[in-house]
Design a protein around this motif. Structure first.
Motif, short mmCIF file in Angstrom:
data_model
loop_
_atom_site.label_atom_id
_atom_site.label_comp_id
_atom_site.label_asym_id
_atom_site.label_seq_id
_atom_site.Cartn_x
_atom_site.Cartn_y
_atom_site.Cartn_z
N GLU A 4 -7.56 12.54 15.95
CA GLU A 4 -8.01 12.63 17.33
C GLU A 4 -8.97 13.81 17.52
N SER A 5 -9.81 13.69 18.52
CA SER A 5 -10.71 14.77 18.90
C SER A 5 -11.12 14.57 20.35
N GLY A 6 -11.76 15.60 20.92
CA GLY A 6 -12.31 15.46 22.26
C GLY A 6 -11.54 16.15 23.37
N GLY A 7 -10.38 16.71 23.05
CA GLY A 7 -9.62 17.40 24.08
C GLY A 7 -10.27 18.71 24.48
N GLY A 8 -9.72 19.33 25.51
CA GLY A 8 -10.25 20.61 25.96
C GLY A 8 -9.72 20.99 27.32
N LEU A 9 -10.35 22.01 27.89
CA LEU A 9 -10.00 22.51 29.22
C LEU A 9 -10.99 21.94 30.23
N SER B 223 -2.50 2.84 20.24
CA SER B 223 -2.14 3.35 21.56
C SER B 223 -2.48 4.82 21.68
N TRP B 224 -2.66 5.24 22.92
CA TRP B 224 -2.67 6.65 23.26
C TRP B 224 -1.32 6.96 23.91
N VAL B 225 -0.70 8.00 23.41
CA VAL B 225 0.61 8.45 23.90
C VAL B 225 0.48 9.94 24.20
N ARG B 226 1.03 10.40 25.31
CA ARG B 226 0.89 11.82 25.63
C ARG B 226 2.25 12.47 25.81
N GLN B 227 2.24 13.79 25.66
CA GLN B 227 3.46 14.56 25.87
C GLN B 227 3.10 15.83 26.63
N ALA B 228 3.55 15.89 27.87
CA ALA B 228 3.33 17.07 28.69
C ALA B 228 4.31 18.17 28.29
N PRO B 229 3.98 19.41 28.59
CA PRO B 229 4.86 20.52 28.22
C PRO B 229 6.27 20.33 28.76
N ASP C 237 -2.02 15.63 34.32
CA ASP C 237 -2.50 14.97 33.09
C ASP C 237 -2.51 15.92 31.92
N THR C 238 -2.23 17.20 32.17
CA THR C 238 -2.17 18.17 31.08
C THR C 238 -1.10 17.76 30.07
N ALA C 239 -1.51 17.61 28.81
CA ALA C 239 -0.59 17.13 27.77
C ALA C 239 -1.29 17.16 26.43
N MET C 240 -0.48 16.99 25.38
CA MET C 240 -1.02 16.69 24.06
C MET C 240 -1.16 15.17 24.01
N TYR C 241 -2.34 14.72 23.64
CA TYR C 241 -2.60 13.28 23.57
C TYR C 241 -2.65 12.86 22.11
N TYR C 242 -1.83 11.86 21.77
CA TYR C 242 -1.73 11.36 20.41
C TYR C 242 -2.27 9.93 20.33
N CYS C 243 -2.89 9.65 19.21
CA CYS C 243 -3.26 8.29 18.84
C CYS C 243 -2.16 7.78 17.91
N PHE D 269 6.05 2.63 16.50
CA PHE D 269 4.82 3.36 16.20
C PHE D 269 4.96 3.90 14.79
N THR D 270 4.24 3.28 13.87
CA THR D 270 4.40 3.59 12.46
C THR D 270 3.63 4.82 12.04
N TYR D 271 2.45 4.99 12.62
CA TYR D 271 1.59 6.11 12.22
C TYR D 271 1.13 6.88 13.45
N TRP D 272 1.01 8.20 13.28
CA TRP D 272 0.62 9.09 14.36
C TRP D 272 -0.49 10.03 13.89
N GLY D 273 -1.37 10.38 14.81
CA GLY D 273 -2.32 11.43 14.54
C GLY D 273 -1.71 12.79 14.87
N GLN D 274 -2.51 13.82 14.73
CA GLN D 274 -2.01 15.18 14.94
C GLN D 274 -2.09 15.61 16.41
N GLY D 275 -2.83 14.85 17.21
CA GLY D 275 -2.93 15.13 18.63
C GLY D 275 -4.13 15.98 19.01
N THR D 276 -4.53 15.84 20.26
CA THR D 276 -5.59 16.68 20.82
C THR D 276 -5.14 17.12 22.22
#
Length: 121
Positions: free
Chosen positions: A6-11, A35-41, A92-98, A108-115
């Motif tokens: 994943e890439s493209g995250g930011g403030l 899929s995109w899956v997110r995890q908020a703090p 919407d603040t969160a880590m977003y995973y592919c 979900f068999t495979y996950w990215g590292q998140g952005t």
């Protein structure tokens, strides 16, 4: 070897936009959907959007919580899936995973590292 990067995250300020990108390799799109899956703090995982569900490489689905603001798309030539985020809110603040989903194993068999996406003024 399956890879999801994943890439493209930011403030970004509330009301702003971002485009997240997931570069995928090592598997057949269609056997897996993405899929995109997110995890908020301090919270659990929340599914956001998917493309390629049910064996159709173009079918998209989106969670009601972000429908109308987030759009998923795919560039098959570049092996990339995108998530366009608009009208961003602080919640919407969160880590977003592919993540790659297998209909066969129903997980979900495979996950990215998140952005990381941070929405703040």
């Amino acid at each position: 070897e399956v890879q999801l990067v994943e890439s493209g995250g930011g403030l970004v300020q509330p009301g702003g936009s971002l485009r997240l990108s997931c570069a995928y390799s090592g598997f057949t799109f269609g056997v897996y959907s993405l899929s995109w899956v997110r995890q908020a703090p301090g919270k659990g995982l929340e599914w956001v959007s998917a493309i390629g569900s049910g064996g159709s490489t173009s079918t998209t689905t989106t969670a009601d919580s972000v429908k109308g603001r987030f759009t998923i798309s795919r560039d098959s030539a570049k092996n990339r899936v995108y998530l366009q985020l608009t009208s961003l809110k602080t919640e919407d603040t969160a880590m977003y995973y592919c993540a790659a989903y297998s209909d066969e194993s129903a997980d979900f068999t495979y996950w990215g590292q998140g952005t990381q996406v941070t929405v703040s003024s």
